[in-house]
Design an enzyme around this catalytic site. Structure first.
Site, PDB file in Angstrom:
ATOM      1  N   GLN A 148     -34.573   4.153 -17.366  1.00  0.00           N
ATOM      2  CA  GLN A 148     -35.775   3.968 -16.536  1.00  0.00           C
ATOM      3  C   GLN A 148     -35.580   2.788 -15.595  1.00  0.00           C
ATOM      4  O   GLN A 148     -35.119   1.716 -16.010  1.00  0.00           O
ATOM      5  CB  GLN A 148     -37.002   3.726 -17.428  1.00  0.00           C
ATOM      6  CG  GLN A 148     -38.311   3.647 -16.645  1.00  0.00           C
ATOM      7  CD  GLN A 148     -39.541   3.464 -17.546  1.00  0.00           C
ATOM      8  OE1 GLN A 148     -39.410   3.178 -18.739  1.00  0.00           O
ATOM      9  NE2 GLN A 148     -40.716   3.612 -16.970  1.00  0.00           N
ATOM     10  N   ASP A 182     -39.526  12.305  -4.355  1.00  0.00           N
ATOM     11  CA  ASP A 182     -38.644  11.189  -4.709  1.00  0.00           C
ATOM     12  C   ASP A 182     -37.872  10.770  -3.454  1.00  0.00           C
ATOM     13  O   ASP A 182     -37.336  11.607  -2.732  1.00  0.00           O
ATOM     14  CB  ASP A 182     -37.666  11.622  -5.818  1.00  0.00           C
ATOM     15  CG  ASP A 182     -36.961  10.432  -6.450  1.00  0.00           C
ATOM     16  OD1 ASP A 182     -37.155  10.220  -7.653  1.00  0.00           O
ATOM     17  OD2 ASP A 182     -36.238   9.708  -5.732  1.00  0.00           O
ATOM     18  N   ILE A 183     -37.838   9.475  -3.224  1.00  0.00           N
ATOM     19  CA  ILE A 183     -37.210   8.944  -2.003  1.00  0.00           C
ATOM     20  C   ILE A 183     -35.676   9.089  -2.032  1.00  0.00           C
ATOM     21  O   ILE A 183     -35.028   9.103  -0.978  1.00  0.00           O
ATOM     22  CB  ILE A 183     -37.625   7.457  -1.797  1.00  0.00           C
ATOM     23  CG1 ILE A 183     -37.465   7.012  -0.357  1.00  0.00           C
ATOM     24  CG2 ILE A 183     -36.885   6.536  -2.724  1.00  0.00           C
ATOM     25  CD1 ILE A 183     -38.547   7.469   0.541  1.00  0.00           C
ATOM     26  N   HIS A 219     -43.369   8.234 -15.130  1.00  0.00           N
ATOM     27  CA  HIS A 219     -43.177   9.309 -14.144  1.00  0.00           C
ATOM     28  C   HIS A 219     -42.338  10.432 -14.724  1.00  0.00           C
ATOM     29  O   HIS A 219     -41.452  10.196 -15.545  1.00  0.00           O
ATOM     30  CB  HIS A 219     -42.532   8.779 -12.855  1.00  0.00           C
ATOM     31  CG  HIS A 219     -41.282   8.001 -13.074  1.00  0.00           C
ATOM     32  ND1 HIS A 219     -41.279   6.680 -13.482  1.00  0.00           N
ATOM     33  CD2 HIS A 219     -39.987   8.353 -12.964  1.00  0.00           C
ATOM     34  CE1 HIS A 219     -40.041   6.255 -13.602  1.00  0.00           C
ATOM     35  NE2 HIS A 219     -39.228   7.260 -13.297  1.00  0.00           N
ATOM     36  N   PHE A 220     -42.658  11.621 -14.274  1.00  0.00           N
ATOM     37  CA  PHE A 220     -41.901  12.817 -14.641  1.00  0.00           C
ATOM     38  C   PHE A 220     -41.142  13.272 -13.396  1.00  0.00           C
ATOM     39  O   PHE A 220     -41.752  13.442 -12.338  1.00  0.00           O
ATOM     40  CB  PHE A 220     -42.837  13.953 -15.088  1.00  0.00           C
ATOM     41  CG  PHE A 220     -43.522  13.693 -16.394  1.00  0.00           C
ATOM     42  CD1 PHE A 220     -44.634  12.864 -16.467  1.00  0.00           C
ATOM     43  CD2 PHE A 220     -43.066  14.285 -17.559  1.00  0.00           C
ATOM     44  CE1 PHE A 220     -45.268  12.622 -17.678  1.00  0.00           C
ATOM     45  CE2 PHE A 220     -43.691  14.052 -18.778  1.00  0.00           C
ATOM     46  CZ  PHE A 220     -44.793  13.217 -18.837  1.00  0.00           C
ATOM     47  N   HIS A 221     -39.836  13.463 -13.533  1.00  0.00           N
ATOM     48  CA  HIS A 221     -39.044  14.030 -12.444  1.00  0.00           C
ATOM     49  C   HIS A 221     -39.102  15.552 -12.549  1.00  0.00           C
ATOM     50  O   HIS A 221     -38.885  16.102 -13.629  1.00  0.00           O
ATOM     51  CB  HIS A 221     -37.567  13.644 -12.587  1.00  0.00           C
ATOM     52  CG  HIS A 221     -37.282  12.180 -12.487  1.00  0.00           C
ATOM     53  ND1 HIS A 221     -36.828  11.586 -11.329  1.00  0.00           N
ATOM     54  CD2 HIS A 221     -37.366  11.185 -13.402  1.00  0.00           C
ATOM     55  CE1 HIS A 221     -36.631  10.291 -11.541  1.00  0.00           C
ATOM     56  NE2 HIS A 221     -36.957  10.021 -12.795  1.00  0.00           N
TER      57      HIS A 221
HETATM   58  P1  5GP Z   1     -36.290   6.388 -13.057  1.00  0.00           P
HETATM   59  O1  5GP Z   1     -34.815   6.091 -12.996  1.00  0.00           O
HETATM   60  O2  5GP Z   1     -37.123   5.156 -13.320  1.00  0.00           O
HETATM   61  O3  5GP Z   1     -36.603   7.518 -14.003  1.00  0.00           O
HETATM   62  O4  5GP Z   1     -36.635   6.954 -11.636  1.00  0.00           O
HETATM   63  C1  5GP Z   1     -37.261   6.250 -10.618  1.00  0.00           C
HETATM   64  C2  5GP Z   1     -37.262   7.152  -9.422  1.00  0.00           C
HETATM   65  O5  5GP Z   1     -38.155   6.619  -8.460  1.00  0.00           O
HETATM   66  C3  5GP Z   1     -35.898   7.279  -8.725  1.00  0.00           C
HETATM   67  O6  5GP Z   1     -35.502   8.642  -8.690  1.00  0.00           O
HETATM   68  C4  5GP Z   1     -36.138   6.704  -7.327  1.00  0.00           C
HETATM   69  O7  5GP Z   1     -35.449   7.428  -6.338  1.00  0.00           O
HETATM   70  C5  5GP Z   1     -37.636   6.809  -7.187  1.00  0.00           C
HETATM   71  N1  5GP Z   1     -38.219   5.779  -6.349  1.00  0.00           N
HETATM   72  C6  5GP Z   1     -38.023   4.432  -6.459  1.00  0.00           C
HETATM   73  N2  5GP Z   1     -38.736   3.769  -5.550  1.00  0.00           N
HETATM   74  C7  5GP Z   1     -39.414   4.711  -4.828  1.00  0.00           C
HETATM   75  C8  5GP Z   1     -40.311   4.620  -3.734  1.00  0.00           C
HETATM   76  O8  5GP Z   1     -40.645   3.546  -3.218  1.00  0.00           O
HETATM   77  N3  5GP Z   1     -40.804   5.787  -3.247  1.00  0.00           N
HETATM   78  C9  5GP Z   1     -40.462   7.008  -3.800  1.00  0.00           C
HETATM   79  N4  5GP Z   1     -41.017   8.105  -3.249  1.00  0.00           N
HETATM   80  N5  5GP Z   1     -39.612   7.114  -4.830  1.00  0.00           N
HETATM   81  C10 5GP Z   1     -39.086   5.974  -5.334  1.00  0.00           C
END
Ligand code: 5GP
Ligand code: ZN
Length: 136
Positions: A93, A30-31, A99-101
């Site tokens: 989201q 995760d970035i 996606h799974f964290h």
């Molecule tokens: P959500 O809030 O949708 O569950 O999580 C999205 C996740 O994707 C966030 O933790 C965010 O840091 C990560 N993310 C968003 N854009 C990118 C990207 O371009 N590259 C990577 N590696 N992670 C990303």
């Protein structure tokens, strides 16, 4: 045409620190990590939410979640981890590709997932169980 950053990572149109991939799923860092070693695992099949992808993708991705979570535990020496998976903006989201964290956890890491605990009444329990049985 709609673009999807995670599909772009799958196809190498966008860069990422990929840590594992097979035919059906991909894991990358995760970035904006919540803790050190925070990894995302995605199905290669595009779908906005868990409800939108095939059962095969769910199974394959879940297997990769377990495999990579065990590796993250070892590699970061974490004492535990959370798996977080959000569906739709109301649930937090932000990226609309399933996606799974995998979030490594250690004492004093400052992260907390908490909610006010309610109380399930016998009437609610019975009504909900019946509703769900009908839908399932
Ligand atoms: P959500 O809030 O949708 O569950 O999580 C999205 C996740 O994707 C966030 O933790 C965010 O840091 C990560 N993310 C968003 N854009 C990118 C990207 O371009 N590259 C990577 N590696 N992670 C990303
Ligand atoms: Zn996508």
């Amino acid at each position: 045409m709609n673009t999807c950053i995670f599909c772009d990572i799958v196809s190498d149109k966008a860069a990422a620190y990929k840590v594992f991939e097979n035919k059906h799923a991909l894991a990358f860092l995760d970035i904006m990590p919540a803790t050190e070693g925070h990894v995302l695992v995605i199905p290669k099949e595009h779908g906005a939410t868990l409800s939108d992808i095939s059962e095969k993708s769910v199974k394959e991705t879940a297997a990769v979640v377990q495999k990579v979570a065990k590796a993250v535990e070892k590699a970061t020496d974490a004492k535990g981890y959370n798996i977080l998976q959000s569906n739709n903006s109301v649930a937090g989201q932000v990226v609309f590709h399933v996606h799974f964290h995998i979030i490594p956890r250690n004492k004093g890491d400052g992260l907390s997932f908490s909610w006010k605990r309610g109380k399930l009444s016998p009437e609610q329990g019975t009504a909900l169980k019946e509703k769900l049985h009908q839908v399932l």
